[in-house]
Design a protein around this motif. Structure first.
Motif, PDB file in Angstrom:
ATOM      1  N   CYS A  88       0.925  -1.082  -0.022  1.00 61.95           N
ATOM      2  CA  CYS A  88       0.004  -0.131  -0.081  1.00 61.95           C
ATOM      3  C   CYS A  88       0.936   1.252   0.150  1.00 61.95           C
ATOM      4  CB  CYS A  88      -0.917  -0.153   1.244  1.00 61.95           C
ATOM      5  SG  CYS A  88      -2.254  -1.149   1.147  1.00 61.95           S
ATOM      6  N   LEU A  91       2.068   3.476  -3.462  1.00 64.94           N
ATOM      7  CA  LEU A  91       1.363   4.294  -4.213  1.00 64.94           C
ATOM      8  C   LEU A  91       0.882   5.670  -3.361  1.00 64.94           C
ATOM      9  CD1 LEU A  91      -0.845   2.157  -6.429  1.00 64.94           C
ATOM     10  CD2 LEU A  91       0.970   3.244  -7.142  1.00 64.94           C
ATOM     11  N   PRO A  92       0.943   6.733  -3.543  1.00 67.25           N
ATOM     12  CA  PRO A  92       0.351   7.721  -2.692  1.00 67.25           C
ATOM     13  C   PRO A  92      -1.026   7.610  -2.325  1.00 67.25           C
ATOM     14  CG  PRO A  92       1.580   8.735  -4.524  1.00 67.25           C
ATOM     15  CD  PRO A  92       1.467   7.147  -4.845  1.00 67.25           C
ATOM     16  N   GLU A  93      -1.877   7.196  -3.409  1.00 69.80           N
ATOM     17  CA  GLU A  93      -3.487   6.964  -3.135  1.00 69.80           C
ATOM     18  C   GLU A  93      -3.756   6.021  -2.040  1.00 69.80           C
ATOM     19  OE1 GLU A  93      -2.538   8.763  -6.917  1.00 69.80           O
ATOM     20  OE2 GLU A  93      -1.919   6.812  -6.149  1.00 69.80           O
ATOM     21  N   THR A  94      -3.073   5.098  -1.990  1.00 69.18           N
ATOM     22  CA  THR A  94      -3.034   3.768  -0.845  1.00 69.18           C
ATOM     23  C   THR A  94      -2.172   3.930   0.343  1.00 69.18           C
ATOM     24  OG1 THR A  94      -1.485   2.488  -2.100  1.00 69.18           O
ATOM     25  CG2 THR A  94      -3.771   2.219  -2.608  1.00 69.18           C
ATOM     26  N   SER A  95      -1.338   4.975   0.482  1.00 69.84           N
ATOM     27  CA  SER A  95      -0.232   4.912   1.419  1.00 69.84           C
ATOM     28  C   SER A  95      -1.005   5.237   2.964  1.00 69.84           C
ATOM     29  CB  SER A  95       0.697   6.087   1.004  1.00 69.84           C
ATOM     30  OG  SER A  95       0.156   7.309   1.116  1.00 69.84           O
ATOM     31  N   SER A  96      -2.338   5.756   2.940  1.00 70.48           N
ATOM     32  CA  SER A  96      -3.142   6.291   4.135  1.00 70.48           C
ATOM     33  C   SER A  96      -3.766   4.954   4.688  1.00 70.48           C
ATOM     34  CB  SER A  96      -3.949   7.289   3.965  1.00 70.48           C
ATOM     35  OG  SER A  96      -4.982   6.930   3.139  1.00 70.48           O
ATOM     36  N   SER A 129      -9.633  -3.849  -6.967  1.00 70.41           N
ATOM     37  CA  SER A 129      -9.555  -2.466  -7.274  1.00 70.41           C
ATOM     38  C   SER A 129     -10.927  -2.059  -6.952  1.00 70.41           C
ATOM     39  CB  SER A 129      -9.583  -2.497  -8.870  1.00 70.41           C
ATOM     40  OG  SER A 129     -10.330  -3.131  -9.635  1.00 70.41           O
ATOM     41  N   THR A 133     -12.223   0.878  -3.984  1.00 71.14           N
ATOM     42  CA  THR A 133     -13.226   2.000  -4.191  1.00 71.14           C
ATOM     43  C   THR A 133     -14.144   2.352  -3.072  1.00 71.14           C
ATOM     44  OG1 THR A 133     -14.801   0.484  -5.456  1.00 71.14           O
ATOM     45  CG2 THR A 133     -13.286   1.487  -6.839  1.00 71.14           C
ATOM     46  N   ILE A 137     -10.809   5.506  -3.341  1.00 71.99           N
ATOM     47  CA  ILE A 137      -9.481   5.507  -4.304  1.00 71.99           C
ATOM     48  C   ILE A 137      -9.917   5.055  -5.615  1.00 71.99           C
ATOM     49  CG2 ILE A 137      -7.369   4.117  -4.925  1.00 71.99           C
ATOM     50  CD1 ILE A 137      -7.060   3.687  -1.898  1.00 71.99           C
ATOM     51  N   LYS A 141      -6.434   3.755 -10.205  1.00 71.51           N
ATOM     52  CA  LYS A 141      -5.495   3.422  -9.116  1.00 71.51           C
ATOM     53  C   LYS A 141      -5.299   2.333  -8.515  1.00 71.51           C
ATOM     54  CE  LYS A 141      -3.451   7.598  -9.927  1.00 71.51           C
ATOM     55  NZ  LYS A 141      -2.196   7.417 -10.672  1.00 71.51           N
ATOM     56  N   TYR A 145      -2.725  -0.596  -8.329  1.00 67.22           N
ATOM     57  CA  TYR A 145      -2.180  -1.234  -6.918  1.00 67.22           C
ATOM     58  C   TYR A 145      -2.267  -2.915  -7.061  1.00 67.22           C
ATOM     59  CZ  TYR A 145      -2.528  -3.134  -2.293  1.00 67.22           C
ATOM     60  OH  TYR A 145      -2.242  -4.175  -1.154  1.00 67.22           O
TER      61      TYR A 145
END
Length: 184
Positions: A88, A91-96, A129, A133, A137, A141, A145
């Motif tokens: 995770c 990617l910046p989108e999944t880093s949280s 994916s 969502t 996300i 993206k 991932y």
């Protein structure tokens, strides 16, 4: 979209005939009996599957090294979890995402891998994916991932499987080449 517009293409006519409507590349079932009819099984076949499953579960409890089996299973799934969650951060989108989110992705990814397709290709990507969502996300993206995660796990399996294959081959070769003890 009206039914007459759906009926225009040959693909959609065939889908409508089977009881399915294709809208925006998504499938909506209108008549589940026409879809699931292909998967209908007799009671005998279902009973055979259940008996086979129960036999497999019983064999786990009767194995010689039960504790080692459970330990290795736990370690294996822990590594899958860590690989899923740590990916995770790629990617910046999944880093949280939190560890519980990584566990969720592992569960739905495992369902995708269990789908009857070679290596979970497609099913894994679609489910992961779709699951991402739920966290807001974007699907694109999520596919990035899912592809990174699936390919890294597949690459790891290929590398470690090749090493294990070579080690087993060398071990068997040594047993064949070992001198036999002569007994009189």
């Amino acid at each position: 979209m009206r039914l007459s517009e759906l009926m225009c293409s040959r693909r959609n006519r065939e889908a409508v005939r089977r009881g399915l409507f294709l809208l925006n590349d998504e499938m909506l079932l209108t008549d589940s009996s026409s879809f699931f009819g292909a998967f209908a099984m007799s009671d005998q076949k279902i009973k055979k599957i259940i008996v086979g499953l129960m036999g497999g579960l019983k064999s786990v409890y009767t194995m010689k090294k039960f504790g080692a089996f459970i330990l290795h299973t736990f370690i294996m799934w822990s590594m899958y979890f860590l690989m899923t969650w740590l990916m995770c951060f790629a990617l910046p989108e999944t880093s949280s995402l939190k560890p519980i989110d990584g566990l969720f992705l592992l569960v739905i990814g495992s369902l995708g891998m269990a789908a009857p397709v070679q290596g979970g290709i497609g099913a894994f990507h679609w489910l992961v994916s779709l699951g991402l969502t739920l966290y807001g996300i974007p699907r694109e993206k999520g596919l990035v991932y899912a592809t990174l995660n699936h390919e890294s796990q597949t690459l790891l399996l290929i590398i470690l499987g090749s090493i294990a294959f070579i080690l087993v081959f060398l071990k068997k070769k040594k047993t064949y080449l070992a001198p036999e003890s002569k007994t009189i």
